[in-house]
Design an enzyme around this catalytic site. Structure first.
Site, PDB file in Angstrom:
ATOM      1  N   GLU A 163      21.154  10.319  65.463  1.00 29.66           N
ATOM      2  CA  GLU A 163      22.561  10.718  65.642  1.00 29.66           C
ATOM      3  C   GLU A 163      23.080  11.489  64.421  1.00 29.66           C
ATOM      4  O   GLU A 163      24.228  11.346  64.006  1.00 29.66           O
ATOM      5  CB  GLU A 163      23.416   9.511  66.022  1.00 29.66           C
ATOM      6  CG  GLU A 163      22.886   8.912  67.322  1.00 29.66           C
ATOM      7  CD  GLU A 163      23.897   8.202  68.157  1.00 29.66           C
ATOM      8  OE1 GLU A 163      25.096   8.476  68.020  1.00 29.66           O
ATOM      9  OE2 GLU A 163      23.471   7.377  68.995  1.00 29.66           O
TER      10      GLU A 163
HETATM   11  N1  CAA Z   1      34.105  18.006  67.593  1.00 32.64           N
HETATM   12  C1  CAA Z   1      34.558  19.077  68.269  1.00 32.64           C
HETATM   13  N2  CAA Z   1      34.062  20.328  68.071  1.00 32.64           N
HETATM   14  C2  CAA Z   1      33.083  20.457  67.155  1.00 32.64           C
HETATM   15  C3  CAA Z   1      32.579  19.385  66.408  1.00 32.64           C
HETATM   16  C4  CAA Z   1      33.133  18.110  66.659  1.00 32.64           C
HETATM   17  N3  CAA Z   1      32.712  17.034  65.999  1.00 32.64           N
HETATM   18  N4  CAA Z   1      31.620  19.833  65.570  1.00 32.64           N
HETATM   19  C5  CAA Z   1      31.524  21.157  65.776  1.00 32.64           C
HETATM   20  N5  CAA Z   1      32.417  21.534  66.733  1.00 32.64           N
HETATM   21  C6  CAA Z   1      32.698  22.880  67.230  1.00 32.64           C
HETATM   22  C7  CAA Z   1      33.191  23.760  66.092  1.00 32.64           C
HETATM   23  O1  CAA Z   1      34.589  23.642  65.944  1.00 32.64           O
HETATM   24  C8  CAA Z   1      32.798  25.138  66.561  1.00 32.64           C
HETATM   25  O2  CAA Z   1      33.718  25.571  67.542  1.00 32.64           O
HETATM   26  P1  CAA Z   1      34.294  27.092  67.551  1.00 32.64           P
HETATM   27  O3  CAA Z   1      33.087  27.926  67.845  1.00 32.64           O
HETATM   28  O4  CAA Z   1      35.295  27.078  68.646  1.00 32.64           O
HETATM   29  O5  CAA Z   1      34.850  27.328  66.203  1.00 32.64           O
HETATM   30  C9  CAA Z   1      31.466  24.894  67.287  1.00 32.64           C
HETATM   31  O6  CAA Z   1      31.472  23.501  67.654  1.00 32.64           O
HETATM   32  C10 CAA Z   1      30.277  25.150  66.422  1.00 32.64           C
HETATM   33  O7  CAA Z   1      30.398  24.319  65.284  1.00 32.64           O
HETATM   34  P2  CAA Z   1      29.576  24.582  63.936  1.00 32.64           P
HETATM   35  O8  CAA Z   1      29.709  26.025  63.548  1.00 32.64           O
HETATM   36  O9  CAA Z   1      29.995  23.546  62.949  1.00 32.64           O
HETATM   37  O10 CAA Z   1      28.086  24.320  64.439  1.00 32.64           O
HETATM   38  P3  CAA Z   1      26.729  24.307  63.632  1.00 32.64           P
HETATM   39  O11 CAA Z   1      25.724  25.020  64.409  1.00 32.64           O
HETATM   40  O12 CAA Z   1      26.965  24.689  62.203  1.00 32.64           O
HETATM   41  O13 CAA Z   1      26.309  22.750  63.728  1.00 32.64           O
HETATM   42  C11 CAA Z   1      26.215  20.474  63.031  1.00 32.64           C
HETATM   43  C12 CAA Z   1      27.067  21.719  63.271  1.00 32.64           C
HETATM   44  C13 CAA Z   1      27.207  19.441  62.509  1.00 32.64           C
HETATM   45  C14 CAA Z   1      25.137  20.705  61.996  1.00 32.64           C
HETATM   46  C15 CAA Z   1      25.604  20.016  64.377  1.00 32.64           C
HETATM   47  O14 CAA Z   1      24.600  20.901  64.804  1.00 32.64           O
HETATM   48  C16 CAA Z   1      25.038  18.624  64.296  1.00 32.64           C
HETATM   49  O15 CAA Z   1      25.771  17.630  64.402  1.00 32.64           O
HETATM   50  N6  CAA Z   1      23.703  18.503  64.141  1.00 32.64           N
HETATM   51  C17 CAA Z   1      23.047  17.207  64.202  1.00 32.64           C
HETATM   52  C18 CAA Z   1      22.624  16.911  65.600  1.00 32.64           C
HETATM   53  C19 CAA Z   1      22.463  15.452  65.830  1.00 32.64           C
HETATM   54  O16 CAA Z   1      23.234  14.623  65.360  1.00 32.64           O
HETATM   55  N7  CAA Z   1      21.488  15.105  66.628  1.00 32.64           N
HETATM   56  C20 CAA Z   1      21.291  13.750  67.023  1.00 32.64           C
HETATM   57  C21 CAA Z   1      20.596  13.733  68.332  1.00 32.64           C
HETATM   58  S1  CAA Z   1      21.098  12.456  69.404  1.00 32.64           S
HETATM   59  C22 CAA Z   1      20.340  11.078  68.903  1.00 32.64           C
HETATM   60  O17 CAA Z   1      19.847  10.959  67.840  1.00 32.64           O
HETATM   61  C23 CAA Z   1      20.442  10.006  69.907  1.00 32.64           C
HETATM   62  C24 CAA Z   1      19.627   8.822  69.690  1.00 32.64           C
HETATM   63  O18 CAA Z   1      18.441   8.860  69.606  1.00 32.64           O
HETATM   64  C25 CAA Z   1      20.300   7.512  69.699  1.00 32.64           C
END
Ligand code: CAA
Length: 379
Positions: free
Chosen positions: A363
């Site tokens: 996550e």
């Molecule tokens: N809430 C709402 N909108 C959001 C947001 C949030 N928390 N985070 C980003 N956004 C929106 C941004 O506002 C942006 O919108 P606009 O285009 O309208 O401006 C858009 O999304 C893109 O955002 P970023 O430019 O910040 O995106 P990014 O490509 O730089 O990525 C990141 C951001 C935080 C690195 C994201 O890719 C991320 O969280 N990566 C990690 C993924 C992850 O957690 N994976 C876990 C897999 S699930 C898992 O693990 C389950 C399990 O096994 C239990």
């Protein structure tokens, strides 16, 4: 400001603690060894209402809140982190997006059975080439009459293979990165859906983690979740809440390791006195207890913010960062308190240590939490 839990929260904690001690703990070691998920435990959680804690009764839930849900995940993880994450992924990653973005029909068709625990939920975001860079996914969905046709694969799916309902993210417009992603609700029996490789893991071994494969998988258009192009935001918002669940899991693992360490340190005698009488051990226990309490407070705060519909993205990332690192540090120290015995399977602390590691990875890795937090504090 009131730091006391409500009567309802205390009641849920007691109920889950009794259940965890009586029904989950006795087989935790064996299920870990055999890498075996036990559906009967999930069914019993459903009977107690644990599979639908935050959802209103009209959708099959018990109408409580996210704090109660975090307390439940914490208490389960105190004895078995696998059971904790099964509930966490089911509730936060599958139930939450349907509750938040689903149509009334989708809520009745998918949220209700998940809340009642007759169906298990999962979430599919990660792909072989896109982990931290979730926006780099390749799984695509193409329109075909009344359906979308999905092709690609997702990996590291918690509840993979045991889930009936998968929340899946796919590219519907490759030219517009984040705005070209859409969320879908996929049933396990849909044509073209299959479950692939099951991972052999270091920890949380009785929680299955698999690949899921879409080979011209036909998904009816009414199973689009939210709007076309809204998928990335749905995925991110879902993870915000999911991180509270993982923080709670980490707090539970750490507490389980501390409880075992305290008991052992009071019983184990060396040099004619219990080892807890030595500052080398008692100060360790003090540090462990302090880090756990700080992690718990951050976790409960994030859950409280979510329950009260206040912003919680930063706080849930902070909670997961702090609690994940605490779980790792505390469980390593727990093995140290137990000495040579801690390194064996005669005691649960080696399992807690193996289980703790994933809380720093899934996550969103700890590095991604720092990215999320730093972007918010500098914006
Ligand atoms: N809430 C709402 N909108 C959001 C947001 C949030 N928390 N985070 C980003 N956004 C929106 C941004 O506002 C942006 O919108 P606009 O285009 O309208 O401006 C858009 O999304 C893109 O955002 P970023 O430019 O910040 O995106 P990014 O490509 O730089 O990525 C990141 C951001 C935080 C690195 C994201 O890719 C991320 O969280 N990566 C990690 C993924 C992850 O957690 N994976 C876990 C897999 S699930 C898992 O693990 C389950 C399990 O096994 C239990």
């Amino acid at each position: 400001m009131n730091f006391q839990l409500s009567e309802e929260h205390e009641m849920i904690r007691k109920m889950v603690r009794d259940f965890a001690n009586n029904e989950v703990a006795p087989t935790a070691e064996e299920r870990d060894e055999e890498e075996r998920f036990d559906r009967e435990i999930f069914d019993k959680m459903a009977e107690l209402g644990l599979t639908g804690i935050p959802w209103p009764e009209e959708y099959g839930g018990i109408g409580s809140d996210y704090l109660a849900y975090c307390i439940a995940v914490e208490e389960l993880s105190r004895v078995c982190a696998s059971t904790g994450v099964t509930l966490s992924a089911h509730t936060s990653l599958a139930g939450w997006p349907v509750y938040t973005f689903g149509t009334e029909e989708q809520k009745q068709k998918y949220l209700r059975p998940m809340a009642e625990g007759t169906k298990i939920g999962a979430y599919g975001l990660t792909e072989p080439q896109s982990g931290s860079d979730a926006g780099g996914m390749k799984t695509n969905a193409k329109e075909d009459g009344d359906h979308y046709i999905l092709n690609g694969s997702k990996i590291f799916i918690t509840n993979g293979g045991i889930a009936d309902i998968y929340i899946v993210f796919a590219v519907t417009d490759p030219d517009s990165k984040h705005k070209g992603t859409t969320a879908f609700i996929v049933e396990k029996d849909f044509e073209g859906f299959s479950v692939g490789k099951k991972e052999k893991k270091l920890g949380i071994r009785s929680s299955p983690t698999t690949e899921i494969i879409f080979d011209n998988c036909r998904v009816p258009k009414e199973n689009m979740l939210g709007e076309l192009g809204q998928g990335f935001k749905i995925a991110m918002q879902t993870l915000d809440g999911g991180r509270n669940g993982i923080a709670a899991q980490a707090v539970g693992i750490a507490q389980g390791a501390l409880d075992a360490s305290v008991n052992y340190a009071k019983e184990r005698e060396q040099f004619g006195k219990p080892i807890s009488a030595n500052q080398g051990i008692s100060f360790k226990l003090a540090d462990m207890a302090t880090s756990i309490e700080a992690s718990r407070l951050l976790t409960y705060q994030a859950a409280w913010l979510e329950s009260n519909k206040l912003s919680y993205s930063k706080e849930s990332a902070m909670a997961k960062l702090m609690a994940g690192d605490t779980a790792m540090k505390v469980t390593v120290e727990a093995v140290q308190v137990f000495g040579g015995y801690g390194y064996t399977k005669d005691y649960p602390v080696e399992r807690f240590m193996r289980d703790a590691k994933i809380t720093q990875i899934y996550e969103g890795t700890q590095e991604i939490q720092r990215l999320v937090i730093s972007r918010m504090v500098t914006k």
